[in-house]
Design a protein around this motif. Structure first.
Motif, PDB file in Angstrom:
ATOM      1  N   LEU A  55       0.837  -1.208   0.000  1.00  0.00           N
ATOM      2  CA  LEU A  55       0.000   0.000   0.000  1.00  0.00           C
ATOM      3  C   LEU A  55       0.867   1.252   0.000  1.00  0.00           C
ATOM      4  N   TYR A  56       1.900   1.235   0.823  1.00  0.00           N
ATOM      5  CA  TYR A  56       2.813   2.380   0.913  1.00  0.00           C
ATOM      6  C   TYR A  56       3.421   2.691  -0.453  1.00  0.00           C
ATOM      7  N   ARG A  57       3.920   1.659  -1.128  1.00  0.00           N
ATOM      8  CA  ARG A  57       4.577   1.879  -2.423  1.00  0.00           C
ATOM      9  C   ARG A  57       3.595   2.311  -3.501  1.00  0.00           C
ATOM     10  N   HIS A  58       2.445   1.646  -3.563  1.00  0.00           N
ATOM     11  CA  HIS A  58       1.504   1.914  -4.646  1.00  0.00           C
ATOM     12  C   HIS A  58       0.778   3.253  -4.477  1.00  0.00           C
ATOM     13  N   SER A  59       0.639   3.718  -3.250  1.00  0.00           N
ATOM     14  CA  SER A  59      -0.074   4.977  -3.021  1.00  0.00           C
ATOM     15  C   SER A  59       0.731   6.188  -3.457  1.00  0.00           C
ATOM     16  N   GLN A  60       2.044   6.040  -3.537  1.00  0.00           N
ATOM     17  CA  GLN A  60       2.898   7.185  -3.839  1.00  0.00           C
ATOM     18  C   GLN A  60       2.559   7.833  -5.179  1.00  0.00           C
ATOM     19  N   ALA A  61       2.086   7.034  -6.110  1.00  0.00           N
ATOM     20  CA  ALA A  61       1.779   7.579  -7.436  1.00  0.00           C
ATOM     21  C   ALA A  61       0.611   8.561  -7.403  1.00  0.00           C
ATOM     22  N   LEU A  62      -0.173   8.546  -6.337  1.00  0.00           N
ATOM     23  CA  LEU A  62      -1.372   9.374  -6.263  1.00  0.00           C
ATOM     24  C   LEU A  62      -1.155  10.710  -5.549  1.00  0.00           C
ATOM     25  N   TYR A  63      -0.041  10.853  -4.808  1.00  0.00           N
ATOM     26  CA  TYR A  63       0.120  12.044  -3.980  1.00  0.00           C
ATOM     27  C   TYR A  63       0.225  13.317  -4.816  1.00  0.00           C
ATOM     28  N   ASP A  64       0.969  13.275  -5.912  1.00  0.00           N
ATOM     29  CA  ASP A  64       1.073  14.458  -6.770  1.00  0.00           C
ATOM     30  C   ASP A  64      -0.287  14.785  -7.397  1.00  0.00           C
ATOM     31  N   ASP A  65      -1.071  13.729  -7.704  1.00  0.00           N
ATOM     32  CA  ASP A  65      -2.417  13.961  -8.241  1.00  0.00           C
ATOM     33  C   ASP A  65      -3.275  14.702  -7.219  1.00  0.00           C
ATOM     34  N   LEU A  66      -3.180  14.320  -5.954  1.00  0.00           N
ATOM     35  CA  LEU A  66      -3.948  14.997  -4.909  1.00  0.00           C
ATOM     36  C   LEU A  66      -3.512  16.453  -4.776  1.00  0.00           C
ATOM     37  N   ASP A  67      -2.216  16.700  -4.872  1.00  0.00           N
ATOM     38  CA  ASP A  67      -1.725  18.075  -4.806  1.00  0.00           C
ATOM     39  C   ASP A  67      -2.304  18.918  -5.935  1.00  0.00           C
ATOM     40  N   ARG A  68      -2.361  18.336  -7.123  1.00  0.00           N
ATOM     41  CA  ARG A  68      -2.905  19.094  -8.269  1.00  0.00           C
ATOM     42  C   ARG A  68      -4.384  19.383  -8.076  1.00  0.00           C
ATOM     43  N   LEU A  69      -5.113  18.458  -7.466  1.00  0.00           N
ATOM     44  CA  LEU A  69      -6.548  18.698  -7.199  1.00  0.00           C
ATOM     45  C   LEU A  69      -6.709  19.886  -6.250  1.00  0.00           C
TER      46      LEU A  69
END
Length: 502
Positions: free
Chosen positions: A485-499
């Motif tokens: 979960l830790y590794r796979h979630s990292q791809a989403l953090y920049d997406d959340l920042d852009r939102l």
């Protein structure tokens, strides 16, 4: 009674504290504190006035002296520890060139750190700095002050850490201990001296850096002026002292390889004891008081996870004990519910913008599961850090010593012991920084041959928390899922920042 006492000083973020400690047993006889505030000029910034540290220290010293009859003639030495990274500028006369100092939790240098990381691969600086870059390090704070307060920077003759500023007032002498220097991003861990390569890379003035000395050295003696302000007798020896974190690790009894310190406050810091630093982008290193190295990882949200849950789920209407009791109603593993405890991001790595999340919520889950998953999520995250360090050292963790507020929860300690699958010891005396200062002073005075002997005499453990075999088996099966979960979630953090930017 002459010479039977040690005056320990702890310059914290919330207060300055002074304590009288029995030089023979390490028992704390009196303790007093004087509080002061943080200054927040902008979001992510945090400053304090060094003058407040000194005035608070004076009040605390006078308070403990007033409480203990005969203490003025009984103090054999003074030893101070203090919050790390607070970057103080003084001129050649010891006067402040800037009224405030950016603190350990100040994030104003994040742009400088990002720029450094972009231009410098880890292989090019880890051996010189001993650490990966973070906004906490004084090297980056000095670079910011050079660029944004050039008048104060140019007028400064020396940069000091908080306890060094107190020592300057007490003795008129200047030095920085190896612990504070090792976490400056400017000290070469092999030589123990300032790194000309790092100083040049950050564009700093080497002449402003003070001498690096052992925390056990006698720095100087209480001056007549300091005696008049504090009530201390003139001439008492004052140690170089140490950074509060390694001194607290010392005072918890963690002094030998195979043992780890788990300091659970707002954050959670795991520290190993090793002969050499671990040069890894995910691991920080601090020079320990006894001369080893303390590789450490820091989880920004440790005890703060429970504080968040108390506010978010109960609007602070329940006590922490109530929350722990509620968590205990759920089974180990919270029936497949995971919590990633990155409420404040991460300090190290490429994803300082990490977020917290629950994963696996089903109709069967209730409030008890949420609370237990929160406590277990912190344990899983810390255990991930432990295994990173074990892999780097090739050394298996044998036991953990817990301190800080999180050490007061027996249930949470049982979860952590089971997740780590090692026993956890809890010191009888929770004021580990004060005990560490006393051990340093007693050793410097010749009462003990080495500081480890003083710790063996001073530190006692209240109890030992053993892993629950059934819980340990459950957590061993869950840990790989948490890691995924830790590794796979990292791809989403920049997406959340852009939102959030829209």
């Amino acid at each position: 009674m002459t010479g039977d006492l040690i005056l320990a000083i702890d310059v914290g973020t919330g207060s300055a504290r002074a304590a009288l400690v029995d030089a023979g047993s390490g028992a704390i006889l009196e303790i007093a504190a004087s509080e002061y505030d943080q200054i927040v000029p902008a979001f992510g910034w945090a400053e304090q006035r060094p003058a407040d540290w000194w005035s608070g220290t004076v009040v605390a010293i006078r308070t403990v002296l007033g409480k203990h009859a005969g203490s003025k003639t009984g103090i054999a030495a003074v030893a101070a520890c203090g919050q790390m990274h607070g970057t103080v500028l003084v001129d050649s006369q010891g006067r402040l060139t800037r009224d405030t100092a950016p603190l350990w939790n100040d994030k104003r240098t994040v742009g400088l750190v990002a720029g450094f990381e972009h231009s410098n691969p880890p292989s090019s600086y880890l051996a010189e700095s001993g650490n990966p870059p973070t906004p906490a390090w004084p090297g980056f704070k000095l670079a910011w002050l050079r660029d944004n307060d050039p008048e104060a920077y140019q007028a400064a003759a020396t940069v000091l850490m908080p306890k060094d500023y107190i020592n300057l007032h007490l003795t008129g002498e200047i030095a920085m201990d190896e612990g504070d220097a090792s976490c400056s991003f400017l000290m070469n861990p092999r030589t123990g001296r300032w790194s000309s390569a790092m100083i040049e890379r950050l564009g700093l003035d080497a002449a402003k850096l003070p001498p690096i000395r052992s925390p056990l050295d006698i720095l100087g003696h209480v001056t007549a002026e300091a005696a008049g302000e504090t009530g201390l007798p003139e001439g008492i020896p004052v140690l170089v002292g140490g950074a509060d974190y390694p001194v607290a690790v010392l005072g918890s009894g963690v002094v030998s390889p195979g043992t780890a310190s788990d300091v659970m406050g707002t954050s959670s810091i795991i520290t190993l004891i090793t002969p050499q630093p671990l040069l890894d982008p995910e691991i920080c290193n601090v020079r320990t008081v006894e001369g080893h190295w303390g590789p450490f990882t820091l989880l920004e949200t440790g005890g703060d996870a429970m504080r968040w849950a108390r506010r978010a789920f109960h609007e602070k209407s329940l006590s922490y004990a109530d929350i722990v009791a509620k968590a205990a109603e759920a089974p180990a593993g919270a029936e497949g519910l995971f919590f990633l405890p990155f409420l404040a991001g991460e300090r190290l790595g490429a994803h300082r913008n990490a977020r917290a999340q629950f994963f696996g919520i089903g109709a069967k889950h209730g409030l008890a599961h949420l609370h237990r998953a929160t406590l277990e999520g912190v344990a899983f995250a810390v255990n991930r850090h432990i295994r990173v360090m074990e892999a780097s050292t090739g050394q298996k963790l044998e036991r953990v010593v817990a301190s800080g507020g999180g050490a007061r929860s027996e249930f949470w300690l049982k979860i952590k012991a089971s997740a780590y699958n090692v026993s956890i010891l809890v010191p009888r005396e929770t004021e580990c920084g004060i005990v560490g200062c006393a051990a340093m002073a007693a050793t410097a005075l010749g009462r003990f041959a080495k500081v480890e002997d003083a710790i063996g005499h001073f530190v006692h453990y209240e109890h030992e928390v053993l892993p629950d075999p059934a819980w340990a088996e459950t957590y061993a099966r869950m840990q790989p899922v948490f890691d995924k979960l830790y590794r796979h979630s990292q791809a989403l953090y920049d997406d959340l920042d852009r939102l959030e930017q829209r």
